[in-house]
Design an enzyme around this catalytic site. Structure first.
Site, PDB file in Angstrom:
ATOM      1  N   LYS A   2       0.851  -1.192   0.000  1.00 54.32           N
ATOM      2  CA  LYS A   2       0.000   0.000   0.000  1.00 54.32           C
ATOM      3  C   LYS A   2       0.889   1.244   0.000  1.00 54.32           C
ATOM      4  O   LYS A   2       1.766   1.396   0.856  1.00 54.32           O
ATOM      5  CB  LYS A   2      -0.887  -0.042   1.256  1.00 54.32           C
ATOM      6  CG  LYS A   2      -2.169   0.721   1.127  1.00 54.32           C
ATOM      7  CD  LYS A   2      -3.062   0.390   2.315  1.00 54.32           C
ATOM      8  CE  LYS A   2      -4.311   1.204   2.303  1.00 54.32           C
ATOM      9  NZ  LYS A   2      -5.062   1.058   3.548  1.00 54.32           N
TER      10      LYS A   2
HETATM   11  C1  E4P Z   1      -8.466   1.861   3.577  1.00 59.28           C
HETATM   12  O1  E4P Z   1      -7.608   1.225   3.050  1.00 59.28           O
HETATM   13  C2  E4P Z   1      -8.279   2.681   4.777  1.00 59.28           C
HETATM   14  O2  E4P Z   1      -7.518   1.896   5.666  1.00 59.28           O
HETATM   15  C3  E4P Z   1      -9.555   3.000   5.483  1.00 59.28           C
HETATM   16  O3  E4P Z   1     -10.670   2.560   4.737  1.00 59.28           O
HETATM   17  C4  E4P Z   1      -9.656   4.386   5.983  1.00 59.28           C
HETATM   18  O4  E4P Z   1     -10.887   4.528   6.645  1.00 59.28           O
HETATM   19  P1  E4P Z   1     -11.205   5.712   7.667  1.00 59.28           P
HETATM   20  O5  E4P Z   1     -11.432   6.959   6.864  1.00 59.28           O
HETATM   21  O6  E4P Z   1     -12.451   5.273   8.369  1.00 59.28           O
HETATM   22  O7  E4P Z   1     -10.020   5.827   8.580  1.00 59.28           O
END
Ligand code: E4P
Length: 212
Positions: A83
């Site tokens: 990522k």
């Molecule tokens: C996705 O890969 C992220 O980890 C996540 O969906 C972020 O979500 P949030 O905005 O609730 O922190």
């Protein structure tokens, strides 16, 4: 549509994995920090529980650092997806990793143009954050819809991974507009099962069958 669970909590992953609908896992530095453990240890545990793409995020902000981290994370298991943040360095790293056939998830996407350049860099997944856009008065789902149109216009194979999902309606709408994947917290995943008429109907059936 594929479902990923967005958590670093091993107990949540263990429980959800029994339901048979979890295709993969996403984590991020905030979710890992909540576990109080190292990312390597958490990812080691997750790959034993889910046989699917497991996103692990780099912390470096420069391309060389990202590639170094990517090499070390990739060694954990072939299912690990790297990522990367949607920055110039992040996309340059993405391009190199995609040329080496290493899967990537480009994160923190908030615009169509960002999604377009991530696809050009060969991203396996693009993660538009719909909840965070809604939080600031923008249209998170509208972004997913626009990315779908642009990717289909040009035949990009990058998968749209609707992220920052906050509730079941986000899941429904992401499916309607053609998101390839939705990643969601444990409680949202569980909420997809619920409907008052299902509970009421089941109660009645059990009563009629003399079981209640
Ligand atoms: C996705 O890969 C992220 O980890 C996540 O969906 C972020 O979500 P949030 O905005 O609730 O922190």
């Amino acid at each position: 549509m594929e479902f990923f669970i967005d958590t670093g909590d091993i107990e949540e992953i263990k429980e959800a994995s029994k339901w048979g609908i979890v295709d993969g896992v996403t984590t991020n530095p905030s979710l890992i920090a909540k576990t109080g453990r190292s990312q390597h240890d958490v990812i080691h545990d997750i790959v034993k529980l889910i046989d699917g793409p497991i996103s692990a995020e780099v912390l470096s902000t420069d391309k060389d650092g990202m590639l170094k981290e990517a090499a070390s994370l990739s060694e954990i298991h072939p299912n690990v997806v790297i990522k990367l943040p949607l920055t110039i360095d992040g996309l340059a790293a993405c391009k190199e990793l995609s040329e080496k056939k290493i899967k990537t998830n480009v994160t923190l996407c908030f615009s169509v143009n960002q999604a377009l350049i991530a696809a050009k860099a060969g991203a396996t997944y693009i993660s538009p954050f719909i909840g965070r856009l809604d939080d600031v008065g923008h249209d998170g789902m509208g972004l997913i819809e626009e990315i779908r149109t642009v990717y289909d216009n040009y035949g990009y194979q990058t998968k749209i991974l609707a992220a920052s999902i906050r509730h079941a309606t986000h899941v429904r709408d992401a499916a309607i507009v053609g998101s390839d994947v939705g990643t969601m917290p444990y409680k949202v995943l569980k909420s997809l099962y619920g409907h008052p008429l299902t509970e009421k109907g089941l109660d009645q059936f059990l009563k009629d069958a003399g079981l209640q």
